[in-house]
Design an enzyme around this catalytic site. Sequence first.
Site, short mmCIF file in Angstrom:
data_model
loop_
_atom_site.label_atom_id
_atom_site.label_comp_id
_atom_site.label_asym_id
_atom_site.label_seq_id
_atom_site.Cartn_x
_atom_site.Cartn_y
_atom_site.Cartn_z
N ASP A 63 0.81 -1.21 0.00
CA ASP A 63 0.00 0.00 0.00
C ASP A 63 0.85 1.27 0.00
O ASP A 63 2.06 1.21 0.19
CB ASP A 63 -0.97 0.00 1.21
CG ASP A 63 -0.28 -0.38 2.53
OD1 ASP A 63 0.98 -0.42 2.56
OD2 ASP A 63 -0.98 -0.64 3.51
N ASN A 129 -7.34 -2.80 14.53
CA ASN A 129 -8.74 -3.11 14.16
C ASN A 129 -8.83 -4.30 13.21
O ASN A 129 -9.89 -4.56 12.63
CB ASN A 129 -9.41 -1.88 13.53
CG ASN A 129 -8.75 -1.44 12.22
OD1 ASN A 129 -7.80 -2.07 11.76
ND2 ASN A 129 -9.25 -0.38 11.62
N HIS A 131 -7.06 -4.65 10.36
CA HIS A 131 -6.82 -4.39 8.93
C HIS A 131 -5.52 -5.04 8.47
O HIS A 131 -4.59 -5.24 9.24
CB HIS A 131 -6.87 -2.89 8.60
CG HIS A 131 -5.69 -2.06 8.99
ND1 HIS A 131 -5.82 -0.78 9.50
CD2 HIS A 131 -4.35 -2.28 8.91
CE1 HIS A 131 -4.61 -0.29 9.72
NE2 HIS A 131 -3.71 -1.17 9.37
N GLU A 136 -9.60 -1.85 5.56
CA GLU A 136 -10.22 -1.59 6.86
C GLU A 136 -11.45 -2.49 7.05
O GLU A 136 -11.95 -3.08 6.09
CB GLU A 136 -10.63 -0.11 6.94
CG GLU A 136 -9.47 0.88 6.76
CD GLU A 136 -8.55 0.98 7.97
OE1 GLU A 136 -8.56 0.09 8.85
OE2 GLU A 136 -7.81 1.99 8.05
C1 GLP Z 1 -0.43 0.42 8.83
C2 GLP Z 1 -0.16 -0.33 7.49
C3 GLP Z 1 -0.22 -1.82 7.67
C4 GLP Z 1 0.44 -2.18 8.98
C5 GLP Z 1 -0.38 -1.68 10.13
C6 GLP Z 1 0.27 -1.87 11.49
O1 GLP Z 1 -1.37 1.42 8.76
N1 GLP Z 1 -0.96 0.04 6.37
O2 GLP Z 1 0.39 -2.47 6.56
O3 GLP Z 1 0.55 -3.58 9.09
O4 GLP Z 1 -0.82 -0.37 9.92
O5 GLP Z 1 1.27 -0.96 11.72
P1 GLP Z 1 2.37 -1.18 12.84
O6 GLP Z 1 3.26 -2.28 12.35
O7 GLP Z 1 3.10 0.13 12.93
O8 GLP Z 1 1.66 -1.54 14.08
#
Ligand code: GLP
Length: 236
Positions: A63, A129, A131, A136
């Site tokens: 993404d 959440n 995702h 989402e």
């Molecule tokens: C982000 C990304 C995800 C990621 C998630 C968790 O917004 N789009 O790909 O896995 O949130 O982030 P973190 O690893 O900082 O907890």
Amino acid sequence: MELIVVENPQEGAKVGFNIINDVMKANEINVLGLATGSTPVEMYKLISESDLDFSDVVSINLDEYIGIGKDHDQSYDYFMRKNLFEAKPFKANYLPDGLETDEAKECDRYNQLIEDNPIDLQILGIGGNGHIGFNEPGASFDSLTEKVALAPSTIEANARFFETKDDVPKFAYSMGIKSIMSAKKIVLFAYGEGKQDAIKGLFEGEITEDLPASALRNHPNVTVVVDKAAAGKLSL
Ligand code: GLP
């Protein structure tokens, strides 16, 4: 799904590194699906310091934020260069283009890329959440790459990386759930208490679009690496 519970994120990074090391040494990887966020950073450091050679491997990221360019220090393009690609050159690195305003064109381009470069191993983090990528709660399990709106809780969670919450982009291009599910193998990592509910739902809840990661239960080859904190609500 295989579950591996580790003591802490450092151990998780080693487990992840070993998985990647094994498949790379076995020559099983032509295309590696990569994730951003804080979760994989330590694993990327281990890869950067290793002798692994990615010059014949293509990477495809999950993404990218819409509205910020490659040189913005919070773009995922910048993140990947700083955390991995500058140390480990690949044959090619693909991410969505956050500055492409023609949404349909960008999504078509990315979907074609994924079709032309089937992902052998996809690395995933998970949002609090549930995702995956930026899919989402409510995202269709049939989704391919799309322009998606970030959930308020995701904007809140990611605000720590920006000067103010208002600076967090509200939209992103994200591989869809169906794109992620097309990977031959998937490894998801989750660390910390903030991921407890998502991990409990992933293993013990319903398979539902309300918890995007639960789609992974329908995939034949998924490994989930969690630390003890993230595993805290599992009835092990
Ligand atoms: C982000 C990304 C995800 C990621 C998630 C968790 O917004 N789009 O790909 O896995 O949130 O982030 P973190 O690893 O900082 O907890």
